[in-house]
Design a protein around this motif. Structure first.
Motif, PDB file in Angstrom:
ATOM      1  N   GLU A   4      36.694  43.425  19.795  1.00  0.00           N
ATOM      2  CA  GLU A   4      36.485  43.314  21.239  1.00  0.00           C
ATOM      3  C   GLU A   4      36.020  44.626  21.878  1.00  0.00           C
ATOM      4  O   GLU A   4      35.681  44.644  23.063  1.00  0.00           O
ATOM      5  CB  GLU A   4      37.767  42.857  21.921  1.00  0.00           C
ATOM      6  CG  GLU A   4      38.937  43.804  21.716  1.00  0.00           C
ATOM      7  CD  GLU A   4      40.249  43.267  22.280  1.00  0.00           C
ATOM      8  OE1 GLU A   4      41.124  44.084  22.572  1.00  0.00           O
ATOM      9  OE2 GLU A   4      40.372  42.045  22.411  1.00  0.00           O
ATOM     10  N   LEU A   5      35.988  45.735  21.111  1.00  0.00           N
ATOM     11  CA  LEU A   5      35.511  46.998  21.678  1.00  0.00           C
ATOM     12  C   LEU A   5      34.076  46.876  22.182  1.00  0.00           C
ATOM     13  O   LEU A   5      33.704  47.465  23.198  1.00  0.00           O
ATOM     14  CB  LEU A   5      35.587  48.121  20.642  1.00  0.00           C
ATOM     15  CG  LEU A   5      36.969  48.652  20.267  1.00  0.00           C
ATOM     16  CD1 LEU A   5      36.841  49.760  19.234  1.00  0.00           C
ATOM     17  CD2 LEU A   5      37.699  49.168  21.495  1.00  0.00           C
ATOM     18  N   ALA A   6      33.266  46.097  21.446  1.00  0.00           N
ATOM     19  CA  ALA A   6      31.871  45.942  21.852  1.00  0.00           C
ATOM     20  C   ALA A   6      31.782  45.287  23.221  1.00  0.00           C
ATOM     21  O   ALA A   6      30.952  45.659  24.057  1.00  0.00           O
ATOM     22  CB  ALA A   6      31.116  45.125  20.812  1.00  0.00           C
ATOM     23  N   THR A   7      32.654  44.301  23.475  1.00  0.00           N
ATOM     24  CA  THR A   7      32.662  43.633  24.779  1.00  0.00           C
ATOM     25  C   THR A   7      33.111  44.592  25.875  1.00  0.00           C
ATOM     26  O   THR A   7      32.541  44.626  26.971  1.00  0.00           O
ATOM     27  CB  THR A   7      33.599  42.408  24.741  1.00  0.00           C
ATOM     28  OG1 THR A   7      33.202  41.551  23.665  1.00  0.00           O
ATOM     29  CG2 THR A   7      33.547  41.646  26.059  1.00  0.00           C
ATOM     30  N   GLU A   8      34.147  45.389  25.579  1.00  0.00           N
ATOM     31  CA  GLU A   8      34.631  46.361  26.564  1.00  0.00           C
ATOM     32  C   GLU A   8      33.550  47.380  26.905  1.00  0.00           C
ATOM     33  O   GLU A   8      33.421  47.810  28.056  1.00  0.00           O
ATOM     34  CB  GLU A   8      35.869  47.085  26.030  1.00  0.00           C
ATOM     35  CG  GLU A   8      37.097  46.200  25.875  1.00  0.00           C
ATOM     36  CD  GLU A   8      38.293  46.994  25.370  1.00  0.00           C
ATOM     37  OE1 GLU A   8      38.540  48.093  25.914  1.00  0.00           O
ATOM     38  OE2 GLU A   8      38.966  46.528  24.431  1.00  0.00           O
ATOM     39  N   ALA A   9      32.765  47.767  25.903  1.00  0.00           N
ATOM     40  CA  ALA A   9      31.734  48.776  26.127  1.00  0.00           C
ATOM     41  C   ALA A   9      30.657  48.291  27.083  1.00  0.00           C
ATOM     42  O   ALA A   9      30.026  49.097  27.785  1.00  0.00           O
ATOM     43  CB  ALA A   9      31.107  49.180  24.800  1.00  0.00           C
ATOM     44  N   GLN A  10      30.453  46.977  27.136  1.00  0.00           N
ATOM     45  CA  GLN A  10      29.440  46.436  28.046  1.00  0.00           C
ATOM     46  C   GLN A  10      29.831  46.649  29.500  1.00  0.00           C
ATOM     47  O   GLN A  10      28.964  46.739  30.379  1.00  0.00           O
ATOM     48  CB  GLN A  10      29.228  44.947  27.766  1.00  0.00           C
ATOM     49  CG  GLN A  10      28.596  44.676  26.409  1.00  0.00           C
ATOM     50  CD  GLN A  10      28.501  43.193  26.094  1.00  0.00           C
ATOM     51  OE1 GLN A  10      28.924  42.346  26.889  1.00  0.00           O
ATOM     52  NE2 GLN A  10      27.947  42.879  24.924  1.00  0.00           N
ATOM     53  N   ALA A  11      31.124  46.751  29.745  1.00  0.00           N
ATOM     54  CA  ALA A  11      31.608  46.958  31.116  1.00  0.00           C
ATOM     55  C   ALA A  11      31.558  48.425  31.526  1.00  0.00           C
ATOM     56  O   ALA A  11      31.781  48.756  32.686  1.00  0.00           O
ATOM     57  CB  ALA A  11      33.034  46.430  31.252  1.00  0.00           C
ATOM     58  N   GLY A  12      31.281  49.313  30.582  1.00  0.00           N
ATOM     59  CA  GLY A  12      31.204  50.744  30.894  1.00  0.00           C
ATOM     60  C   GLY A  12      31.914  51.587  29.852  1.00  0.00           C
ATOM     61  O   GLY A  12      32.996  51.227  29.394  1.00  0.00           O
ATOM     62  N   LEU A  13      31.273  52.681  29.479  1.00  0.00           N
ATOM     63  CA  LEU A  13      31.830  53.570  28.470  1.00  0.00           C
ATOM     64  C   LEU A  13      32.540  54.746  29.113  1.00  0.00           C
ATOM     65  O   LEU A  13      32.106  55.255  30.143  1.00  0.00           O
ATOM     66  CB  LEU A  13      30.711  54.107  27.572  1.00  0.00           C
ATOM     67  CG  LEU A  13      30.271  53.248  26.383  1.00  0.00           C
ATOM     68  CD1 LEU A  13      28.987  53.817  25.795  1.00  0.00           C
ATOM     69  CD2 LEU A  13      31.348  53.190  25.312  1.00  0.00           C
ATOM     70  N   ASP A  14      33.633  55.171  28.497  1.00  0.00           N
ATOM     71  CA  ASP A  14      34.283  56.426  28.884  1.00  0.00           C
ATOM     72  C   ASP A  14      34.839  57.078  27.621  1.00  0.00           C
ATOM     73  O   ASP A  14      34.720  56.529  26.519  1.00  0.00           O
ATOM     74  CB  ASP A  14      35.376  56.194  29.934  1.00  0.00           C
ATOM     75  CG  ASP A  14      36.462  55.227  29.457  1.00  0.00           C
ATOM     76  OD1 ASP A  14      36.499  54.908  28.240  1.00  0.00           O
ATOM     77  OD2 ASP A  14      37.271  54.784  30.291  1.00  0.00           O
ATOM     78  N   LEU A  15      35.435  58.243  27.775  1.00  0.00           N
ATOM     79  CA  LEU A  15      35.921  58.990  26.618  1.00  0.00           C
ATOM     80  C   LEU A  15      37.013  58.242  25.841  1.00  0.00           C
ATOM     81  O   LEU A  15      36.955  58.180  24.603  1.00  0.00           O
ATOM     82  CB  LEU A  15      36.415  60.368  27.064  1.00  0.00           C
ATOM     83  CG  LEU A  15      36.449  61.481  26.017  1.00  0.00           C
ATOM     84  CD1 LEU A  15      35.076  61.667  25.380  1.00  0.00           C
ATOM     85  CD2 LEU A  15      36.925  62.783  26.640  1.00  0.00           C
ATOM     86  N   PRO A  16      38.032  57.653  26.493  1.00  0.00           N
ATOM     87  CA  PRO A  16      39.052  56.922  25.733  1.00  0.00           C
ATOM     88  C   PRO A  16      38.479  55.764  24.914  1.00  0.00           C
ATOM     89  O   PRO A  16      38.922  55.520  23.788  1.00  0.00           O
ATOM     90  CB  PRO A  16      40.005  56.427  26.826  1.00  0.00           C
ATOM     91  CG  PRO A  16      39.855  57.412  27.931  1.00  0.00           C
ATOM     92  CD  PRO A  16      38.414  57.782  27.910  1.00  0.00           C
ATOM     93  N   LEU A  17      37.496  55.044  25.476  1.00  0.00           N
ATOM     94  CA  LEU A  17      36.907  53.937  24.734  1.00  0.00           C
ATOM     95  C   LEU A  17      36.103  54.461  23.545  1.00  0.00           C
ATOM     96  O   LEU A  17      36.138  53.894  22.451  1.00  0.00           O
ATOM     97  CB  LEU A  17      36.013  53.098  25.653  1.00  0.00           C
ATOM     98  CG  LEU A  17      35.398  51.836  25.013  1.00  0.00           C
ATOM     99  CD1 LEU A  17      36.482  50.934  24.441  1.00  0.00           C
ATOM    100  CD2 LEU A  17      34.565  51.075  26.046  1.00  0.00           C
ATOM    101  N   LEU A  18      35.403  55.570  23.757  1.00  0.00           N
ATOM    102  CA  LEU A  18      34.660  56.182  22.663  1.00  0.00           C
ATOM    103  C   LEU A  18      35.618  56.645  21.557  1.00  0.00           C
ATOM    104  O   LEU A  18      35.294  56.549  20.368  1.00  0.00           O
ATOM    105  CB  LEU A  18      33.859  57.370  23.195  1.00  0.00           C
ATOM    106  CG  LEU A  18      32.643  57.797  22.354  1.00  0.00           C
ATOM    107  CD1 LEU A  18      31.612  56.683  22.307  1.00  0.00           C
ATOM    108  CD2 LEU A  18      32.034  59.067  22.915  1.00  0.00           C
ATOM    109  N   ALA A  19      36.785  57.120  21.958  1.00  0.00           N
ATOM    110  CA  ALA A  19      37.789  57.539  20.974  1.00  0.00           C
ATOM    111  C   ALA A  19      38.239  56.363  20.117  1.00  0.00           C
ATOM    112  O   ALA A  19      38.514  56.525  18.922  1.00  0.00           O
ATOM    113  CB  ALA A  19      38.985  58.168  21.687  1.00  0.00           C
ATOM    114  N   ARG A  20      38.301  55.187  20.696  1.00  0.00           N
ATOM    115  CA  ARG A  20      38.713  54.001  19.932  1.00  0.00           C
ATOM    116  C   ARG A  20      37.624  53.596  18.941  1.00  0.00           C
ATOM    117  O   ARG A  20      37.919  53.172  17.825  1.00  0.00           O
ATOM    118  CB  ARG A  20      39.046  52.858  20.890  1.00  0.00           C
ATOM    119  CG  ARG A  20      40.322  53.129  21.708  1.00  0.00           C
ATOM    120  CD  ARG A  20      40.467  52.139  22.840  1.00  0.00           C
ATOM    121  NE  ARG A  20      40.652  50.783  22.362  1.00  0.00           N
ATOM    122  CZ  ARG A  20      40.593  49.704  23.148  1.00  0.00           C
ATOM    123  NH1 ARG A  20      40.323  49.857  24.439  1.00  0.00           N
ATOM    124  NH2 ARG A  20      40.769  48.509  22.643  1.00  0.00           N
TER     125      ARG A  20
END
Length: 392
Positions: free
Chosen positions: A165-181
């Protein structure tokens, strides 16, 4: 401010023998009450490790060039403690340290060059998130790094399974914590043999240029975010010297030194004296700036009596032990006891602590003793010598 109980020196033989005060493997950070700044107490010509590192970083702080250092020393000389002191001293130059425990981060019997780059990238992002670094990174860089993780390193058929589901979350906007995941997903494959690791290695290793370029996109973004604070990253690969198969380190790091030096951040590699004096390939001093971590210089004058200990070394060792145990309460003869421990240890930090701990244990189980006497120190040295003989 209250002092934590663990920072109080041991006052009894039992506490010294079986507590954490004289645990030779305990990492004591510069801010800890037991810490002794050896560089401040020992002659620079015989020690001077943090001063040497500081001089190197000062020379590079304004030039825009990044420093790649090989820190070389035998086990038990205090390399991890020294580098943490050096990093603390370098805060004034804007050095932001990122620590990597190589024994935990790599498959120690099967590591490759791409693993080193990906572990570095994951550690940088994770450290920034864990330390609460509120960086505003250029969205264009974030997208480039995300694309590198999800499209360059992983094939389309495995992408959804690995990232979920990270790919779906990334569509809503990227930030440092998401990139860390995202980075954690990649790094998590590297310590176990599976189809994901093999694919990431194959795709990452087939084009070293693209691999370094992807890492540098992240490093550039981070340094851009750190620019307002005048900070630069320094990644420390701790415990590389403890990987037993030096061929792994040689193949993944030493033979790829030219590629690694192109990473746009400072890097410190903990390496073994064997990599310098009995190398599988090239000596590390031919590949990186090399800083050697010596033992405490307990003997520097070959003409001095055999039992002599350098006064500066004796003072430093007494200070080191005095922060961990109450010397007057535990040693029958403080001056003679510290001198004997210093002399028999040869200046190796871990042996200083272990001989003292073992002597306290022998004194504790001795029904005729209330303090550590010279015979207990002699017995501790004999035990340590017997252990070394078996190892050799």
């Amino acid at each position: 401010m209250l002092t934590r109980v663990s920072e109080e020196p041991a006052r009894t033989l039992e506490e010294a023998a079986y507590g954490v005060h004289l645990d030779p493997f305990e990492l004591v950070r510069p801010e800890h009450g037991w810490y002794t700044n050896l560089d401040a107490r020992l002659p620079a010509q015989h020690y001077g490790v943090t001063k040497r590192l500081e001089s190197l970083f000062r020379q590079r702080s304004d030039g825009g060039r990044y420093l790649h250092v090989a820190l070389v020393g035998h086990g038990g000389t205090g390399k991890s403690t020294l580098i943490r002191q050096a990093m603390a001293d370098l805060r004034g130059l804007g050095i932001l340290p990122v620590y990597i425990n190589a024994r935990e981060s790599f498959d120690q019997v099967d590591m490759v060059f791409s693993d080193v780059v990906l572990v570095l990238v994951e550690a940088v992002v994770r450290t920034l998130v864990e330390d609460g670094q509120t960086l505003t990174l250029d969205p264009r860089y974030l997208e480039l790094v995300r694309s590198w993780f999800t499209e360059t390193l992983v094939s389309e058929e495995r992408r959804s399974t690995l990232f979920g589901e990270l790919a779906t979350e990334a569509q809503a906007g990227l930030d440092l914590p998401l990139l860390a995941r995202f980075a954690a997903k990649i790094q998590g494959t590297l310590r176990s043999s599976n189809e994901y690791r093999e694919e990431i290695r194959r795709r990452g290793g087939r084009d070293p240029e693209a691999l370094i370029r992807g890492a540098n996109q992240l490093l550039d973004a981070v340094h851009q975010g750190l620019a307002a604070r005048k900070q630069q990253l320094c990644v420390v690969f701790d415990n590389l010297e403890k990987i037993h198969d030096r061929r792994q380190v040689d193949a993944a790091i030493l033979r790829r030194a030219d590629d690694l030096r192109r990473l746009r951040c400072h890097v410190v590699y903990f390496l073994s004296p064997a990599d310098q004096y009995a190398p599988t390939g090239q000596q590390i001093s031919q590949l990186f700036v090399t800083v050697e971590v010596p033992v405490i210089p307990v003997r520097t004058d070959a003409t001095a009596p055999e039992d002599a200990v350098e006064p500066a070394a004796l003072t430093a060792i007494e200070s080191l032990l005095g922060k961990r145990i109450v010397l007057d309460e535990l040693l029958a003869n403080r001056q003679a006891g510290v001198a004997a421990i210093a002399r028999w240890s040869g200046g190796r930090l871990r042996d200083i602590i272990e001989i003292t701990r073992q002597a306290c244990e022998f004194a504790y189980i001795d029904p005729q003793a209330t303090k550590v006497e010279s015979r207990h120190i002699d017995d501790a040295v004999r035990k340590l010598g017997a252990q070394r003989l078996v190892v050799m």
